[in-house]
Design an enzyme around this catalytic site. Structure first.
Site, PDB file in Angstrom:
ATOM      1  N   THR A   1      -2.714 -19.600  58.416  1.00  0.00           N
ATOM      2  CA  THR A   1      -2.359 -18.899  57.180  1.00  0.00           C
ATOM      3  C   THR A   1      -2.475 -17.405  57.400  1.00  0.00           C
ATOM      4  OG1 THR A   1      -4.652 -19.009  56.384  1.00  0.00           O
ATOM      5  CG2 THR A   1      -3.125 -20.770  55.664  1.00  0.00           C
TER       6      THR A   1
ATOM      7  N   GLU B   1      -3.329 -16.580  50.948  1.00  0.00           N
ATOM      8  CA  GLU B   1      -3.043 -16.964  52.333  1.00  0.00           C
ATOM      9  C   GLU B   1      -1.708 -17.687  52.377  1.00  0.00           C
ATOM     10  OE1 GLU B   1      -6.157 -19.188  54.181  1.00  0.00           O
ATOM     11  OE2 GLU B   1      -7.738 -18.146  53.082  1.00  0.00           O
TER      12      GLU B   1
END
Ligand code: ADP
Ligand code: MG
Length: 147
Positions: free
Chosen positions: A26, A80
């Site tokens: 992420t 993220e």
């Protein structure tokens, strides 16, 4: 939420929670990318389009997890972005633009890592299916990604 909305910042180092080892890296958004707009939004998983690096470069599908930032005693949001694309290398400190088009699900606690990974794979499928629809597919051409 007022969809679509845009987030812009840079990719920063995360908390080393090992997302990449799980096969779901992420890109953590810098603080200034997430401020005002995002402060009132529900935590959970969103989907949309994203671009890293230069304007006019490739736009990819993404799922974004919006949560609370432990660095700020959980008083600020963290965002993220898992980009649905395989990159040959990391891209820390690179500009990132995110166009958020919809909400997939609220945040959840999982009994196991397997359960978590399975759910994220479902999120990725949901994102792909939604983004294939005409209205969302067209958003790939949003001005955010060109100027
Ligand atoms: P961190 O805790 O530093 O965020 P991660 O394990 O989450 O570490 O890995 C994220 C990094 O992996 C991103 O900052 C980016 O440089 C790189 N990366 C490579 N492929 C992807 C992808 N498909 N989506 C998001 N990040 C990716
Ligand atoms: Mg990360």
């Amino acid at each position: 939420a007022p969809f679509p909305f845009a987030l812009q910042g840079t990719v920063v180092k995360g908390y080393g929670r090992g997302s990449k080892q799980l096969g779901i890296p992420t890109a953590n958004l810098s603080d200034e990318a997430i401020d005002a707009l995002v402060s009132g939004l529900e935590t959970g998983v969103y989907y949309g389009w994203t671009q890293i690096g230069e304007l006019g470069s490739e736009v990819y599908p993404m799922v974004m997890s919006l949560g609370w930032n432990p660095y700020f005693k959980n008083e600020k949001r963290s965002a993220e972005v898992h980009i649905i694309h395989e990159f040959p290398e990391d891209f820390y400190n690179t500009p990132i633009r995110v166009l958020v088009l919809g909400f997939i699900r609220p945040e959840q606690n999982y009994p196991s890592l397997d359960a978590l990974i399975r759910d994220i794979k479902t999120d990725v499928e949901v994102a792909k299916q939604s983004l294939a629809r005409k209205h969302y597919a067209e958003a790939k051409e949003h001005t955010l990604f060109f100027n």
